[in-house]
Design a protein around this motif. Sequence first.
Motif, PDB file in Angstrom:
ATOM      1  N   GLU A 148       6.350   7.682  -0.950  1.00 17.79           N
ATOM      2  CA  GLU A 148       5.764   8.948  -0.730  1.00 17.79           C
ATOM      3  C   GLU A 148       5.052   9.367  -2.408  1.00 17.79           C
ATOM      4  OE1 GLU A 148       8.917  11.497   0.138  1.00 17.79           O
ATOM      5  OE2 GLU A 148       8.847  11.184   2.398  1.00 17.79           O
ATOM      6  N   GLU A 149       5.726   8.772  -3.240  1.00 22.33           N
ATOM      7  CA  GLU A 149       5.254   8.965  -4.681  1.00 22.33           C
ATOM      8  C   GLU A 149       3.812   8.265  -4.830  1.00 22.33           C
ATOM      9  OE1 GLU A 149       8.438   8.066  -7.159  1.00 22.33           O
ATOM     10  OE2 GLU A 149       9.301   9.883  -7.114  1.00 22.33           O
ATOM     11  N   ALA A 150       4.021   6.883  -4.097  1.00 19.11           N
ATOM     12  CA  ALA A 150       2.639   5.977  -4.330  1.00 19.11           C
ATOM     13  C   ALA A 150       1.755   6.592  -3.368  1.00 19.11           C
ATOM     14  CB  ALA A 150       3.302   4.720  -3.694  1.00 19.11           C
ATOM     15  N   GLU A 151       2.140   7.249  -2.450  1.00 17.03           N
ATOM     16  CA  GLU A 151       0.839   7.860  -1.671  1.00 17.03           C
ATOM     17  C   GLU A 151       0.420   9.155  -2.150  1.00 17.03           C
ATOM     18  OE1 GLU A 151       1.692  10.402   2.492  1.00 17.03           O
ATOM     19  OE2 GLU A 151       0.983   8.316   3.001  1.00 17.03           O
ATOM     20  N   ALA A 153       0.437   9.711  -5.735  1.00 18.49           N
ATOM     21  CA  ALA A 153      -0.590   8.927  -6.694  1.00 18.49           C
ATOM     22  C   ALA A 153      -1.666   8.566  -6.422  1.00 18.49           C
ATOM     23  CB  ALA A 153       0.384   8.025  -7.512  1.00 18.49           C
ATOM     24  N   ALA A 154      -1.851   7.976  -5.153  1.00 14.91           N
ATOM     25  CA  ALA A 154      -3.172   7.455  -4.657  1.00 14.91           C
ATOM     26  C   ALA A 154      -4.186   8.696  -4.165  1.00 14.91           C
ATOM     27  CB  ALA A 154      -2.918   6.556  -3.251  1.00 14.91           C
ATOM     28  N   ALA A 155      -3.585   9.825  -3.835  1.00  9.79           N
ATOM     29  CA  ALA A 155      -4.136  10.974  -3.567  1.00  9.79           C
ATOM     30  C   ALA A 155      -4.845  11.618  -4.598  1.00  9.79           C
ATOM     31  CB  ALA A 155      -3.224  11.825  -2.627  1.00  9.79           C
ATOM     32  N   GLN A 156      -3.954  11.584  -5.903  1.00  9.45           N
ATOM     33  CA  GLN A 156      -4.579  12.148  -7.055  1.00  9.45           C
ATOM     34  C   GLN A 156      -5.794  11.549  -7.498  1.00  9.45           C
ATOM     35  OE1 GLN A 156      -3.192  15.198  -8.086  1.00  9.45           O
ATOM     36  NE2 GLN A 156      -1.803  15.034  -6.182  1.00  9.45           N
ATOM     37  N   LEU A 157      -6.024  10.584  -7.228  1.00 10.01           N
ATOM     38  CA  LEU A 157      -7.223   9.505  -7.640  1.00 10.01           C
ATOM     39  C   LEU A 157      -8.478  10.140  -6.803  1.00 10.01           C
ATOM     40  CD1 LEU A 157      -5.851   6.045  -7.932  1.00 10.01           C
ATOM     41  CD2 LEU A 157      -5.954   7.708  -9.872  1.00 10.01           C
ATOM     42  N   CYS A 158      -8.103  10.906  -5.733  1.00 12.82           N
ATOM     43  CA  CYS A 158      -9.181  11.385  -4.880  1.00 12.82           C
ATOM     44  C   CYS A 158      -9.585  12.894  -5.480  1.00 12.82           C
ATOM     45  CB  CYS A 158      -8.899  11.385  -3.369  1.00 12.82           C
ATOM     46  SG  CYS A 158      -8.645   9.648  -3.132  1.00 12.82           S
ATOM     47  N   PHE A 186      -1.484  18.617  11.147  1.00 11.44           N
ATOM     48  CA  PHE A 186      -1.370  17.557  12.225  1.00 11.44           C
ATOM     49  C   PHE A 186      -0.536  16.377  12.260  1.00 11.44           C
ATOM     50  CE2 PHE A 186      -5.260  16.666   9.821  1.00 11.44           C
ATOM     51  CZ  PHE A 186      -5.308  15.250   9.688  1.00 11.44           C
ATOM     52  N   LYS A 187      -0.492  16.137  10.658  1.00 13.31           N
ATOM     53  CA  LYS A 187       0.460  14.916  10.382  1.00 13.31           C
ATOM     54  C   LYS A 187       1.237  15.050   9.335  1.00 13.31           C
ATOM     55  CE  LYS A 187      -1.000  10.923  13.592  1.00 13.31           C
ATOM     56  NZ  LYS A 187      -1.540   9.598  13.334  1.00 13.31           N
ATOM     57  N   GLU A 188       2.417  14.487   8.698  1.00 16.11           N
ATOM     58  CA  GLU A 188       3.013  14.692   7.562  1.00 16.11           C
ATOM     59  C   GLU A 188       2.277  13.579   6.611  1.00 16.11           C
ATOM     60  OE1 GLU A 188       6.534  11.091   8.338  1.00 16.11           O
ATOM     61  OE2 GLU A 188       7.075  13.219   8.195  1.00 16.11           O
ATOM     62  N   GLY A 189       2.635  13.872   5.441  1.00 17.28           N
ATOM     63  CA  GLY A 189       2.214  13.272   4.157  1.00 17.28           C
ATOM     64  C   GLY A 189       0.902  13.379   3.723  1.00 17.28           C
ATOM     65  N   TRP A 190       0.184  12.712   2.693  1.00 24.31           N
ATOM     66  CA  TRP A 190      -1.006  13.250   2.119  1.00 24.31           C
ATOM     67  C   TRP A 190      -2.186  12.684   2.925  1.00 24.31           C
ATOM     68  CZ3 TRP A 190      -2.048  16.033  -2.441  1.00 24.31           C
ATOM     69  CH2 TRP A 190      -0.831  16.252  -3.136  1.00 24.31           C
ATOM     70  N   TRP A 191      -3.340  13.372   3.010  1.00 26.62           N
ATOM     71  CA  TRP A 191      -4.491  12.842   3.704  1.00 26.62           C
ATOM     72  C   TRP A 191      -5.923  13.145   3.081  1.00 26.62           C
ATOM     73  CZ3 TRP A 191      -4.479  10.319   8.117  1.00 26.62           C
ATOM     74  CH2 TRP A 191      -3.012  10.084   8.871  1.00 26.62           C
ATOM     75  N   VAL A 192      -6.920  12.343   3.007  1.00 24.10           N
ATOM     76  CA  VAL A 192      -7.894  12.790   2.381  1.00 24.10           C
ATOM     77  C   VAL A 192      -9.098  12.812   3.581  1.00 24.10           C
ATOM     78  CG1 VAL A 192      -9.887  11.719   0.988  1.00 24.10           C
ATOM     79  CG2 VAL A 192      -7.430  10.913   0.527  1.00 24.10           C
ATOM     80  N   GLY A 193      -9.720  14.262   3.413  1.00 24.22           N
ATOM     81  CA  GLY A 193     -10.783  14.200   4.451  1.00 24.22           C
ATOM     82  C   GLY A 193     -12.062  13.961   3.975  1.00 24.22           C
ATOM     83  N   VAL A 194     -12.877  13.282   4.581  1.00 23.66           N
ATOM     84  CA  VAL A 194     -14.058  12.630   4.270  1.00 23.66           C
ATOM     85  C   VAL A 194     -15.216  13.111   5.281  1.00 23.66           C
ATOM     86  CG1 VAL A 194     -12.966  10.955   2.882  1.00 23.66           C
ATOM     87  CG2 VAL A 194     -13.900  10.501   5.419  1.00 23.66           C
ATOM     88  N   LYS A 195     -16.511  13.172   4.507  1.00 19.56           N
ATOM     89  CA  LYS A 195     -17.822  13.314   5.402  1.00 19.56           C
ATOM     90  C   LYS A 195     -18.292  12.065   5.364  1.00 19.56           C
ATOM     91  CE  LYS A 195     -21.322  15.488   3.832  1.00 19.56           C
ATOM     92  NZ  LYS A 195     -22.142  16.412   3.113  1.00 19.56           N
ATOM     93  N   LYS A 224      -5.654   7.896   5.070  1.00 21.70           N
ATOM     94  CA  LYS A 224      -4.647   7.841   3.979  1.00 21.70           C
ATOM     95  C   LYS A 224      -5.080   7.625   2.906  1.00 21.70           C
ATOM     96  CE  LYS A 224      -0.999   8.906   5.101  1.00 21.70           C
ATOM     97  NZ  LYS A 224      -0.233  10.177   5.069  1.00 21.70           N
ATOM     98  N   PRO A 225      -4.745   8.055   1.829  1.00 19.86           N
ATOM     99  CA  PRO A 225      -5.333   7.961   0.575  1.00 19.86           C
ATOM    100  C   PRO A 225      -5.218   6.150   0.308  1.00 19.86           C
ATOM    101  CG  PRO A 225      -3.513   9.419   0.269  1.00 19.86           C
ATOM    102  CD  PRO A 225      -3.450   8.917   1.626  1.00 19.86           C
ATOM    103  N   MET A 226      -4.426   5.502   0.458  1.00 19.56           N
ATOM    104  CA  MET A 226      -4.570   4.108   0.222  1.00 19.56           C
ATOM    105  C   MET A 226      -5.921   3.320   0.952  1.00 19.56           C
ATOM    106  SD  MET A 226      -2.126   4.650   2.782  1.00 19.56           S
ATOM    107  CE  MET A 226      -0.647   4.878   1.730  1.00 19.56           C
ATOM    108  N   HIS A 227      -6.509   4.120   1.771  1.00 18.34           N
ATOM    109  CA  HIS A 227      -7.530   3.357   2.498  1.00 18.34           C
ATOM    110  C   HIS A 227      -8.804   3.963   1.855  1.00 18.34           C
ATOM    111  CE1 HIS A 227      -4.838   2.961   6.295  1.00 18.34           C
ATOM    112  NE2 HIS A 227      -4.558   1.998   5.584  1.00 18.34           N
ATOM    113  N   VAL A 228      -8.890   4.716   0.738  1.00 17.07           N
ATOM    114  CA  VAL A 228      -9.716   5.116  -0.003  1.00 17.07           C
ATOM    115  C   VAL A 228     -10.271   4.507  -1.290  1.00 17.07           C
ATOM    116  CG1 VAL A 228     -11.092   7.492  -0.862  1.00 17.07           C
ATOM    117  CG2 VAL A 228      -9.739   7.357   1.420  1.00 17.07           C
ATOM    118  N   LYS A 229     -11.389   4.106  -1.459  1.00 14.68           N
ATOM    119  CA  LYS A 229     -11.728   3.842  -2.997  1.00 14.68           C
ATOM    120  C   LYS A 229     -12.689   4.514  -3.404  1.00 14.68           C
ATOM    121  CE  LYS A 229     -13.360  -0.505  -5.358  1.00 14.68           C
ATOM    122  NZ  LYS A 229     -13.880  -1.894  -5.110  1.00 14.68           N
TER     123      LYS A 229
END
Length: 244
Positions: A148-151, A153-158, A186-195, A224-229
Amino acid sequence: MSVYNVITSDFINLSITNSGQNTYCVERRFQKAITIDEFKGKLELVTGANSGTMKVEVYDKNDKLICKLDEGQRLLGSYPIDDGMRIHVIDNFFRNEENLSNVDKFEISEEEYAKRADTVKAFLEKNKLGKYNEEEMKRKEEEKKQEEEAEAAAAQLCKIGDRCEVYVPNQPKRRATIMYVGKTEFKEGWWVGVKYDEPLGKNNGTVNGKKYFDCLPKYGGFVKPMHVKVGDFPEEEFDLDEEL
């Protein structure tokens, strides 16, 4: 002669289903370096099945059975498993509600049940299995906390407004603009919304009636944040008049 090294990820993204009454499908990320026994322990937290009695099957994206994970000390990554495959958990402790609907039920109070020595609960307590293994449960909780902490942290980069490329297993790479970062209903955890730059998404920034951001239909998505670069990814230009 040139030498090439093939570099693969240390993690794998898998969908998980179970044979219980409340069947569902969730996606989780696992380290390839864990043993099958450790993997079953993680599945126990996800499905509610018992790691000591569960059987685990692997299905490919065409829903074809690939293999069974039955060697406890063998590493997860040593099996022919790829991102996006489905893990199906079978446990004898699961019961089929329809088959039991016409059977007379034997009822017992919690106090009387706790006193008996021939119950599943007594067996698990005696052998320190599942939730009755305090050290194992603490270890699992710590691993979950680290994930959860790794997720997070990845979200904070976005950041909202950042350009990015989205890498979702078994899907083509897509360029997009970040429109939302945070938790969702709609789901637990961190999420990144993109266009997305093209209509390759699933929504318009609204999910289950809740608006997270605005965009045209089919241009929005949540990953999920780990799928975003994040990076300098300008919109690609497509020349429709180009002659071949």
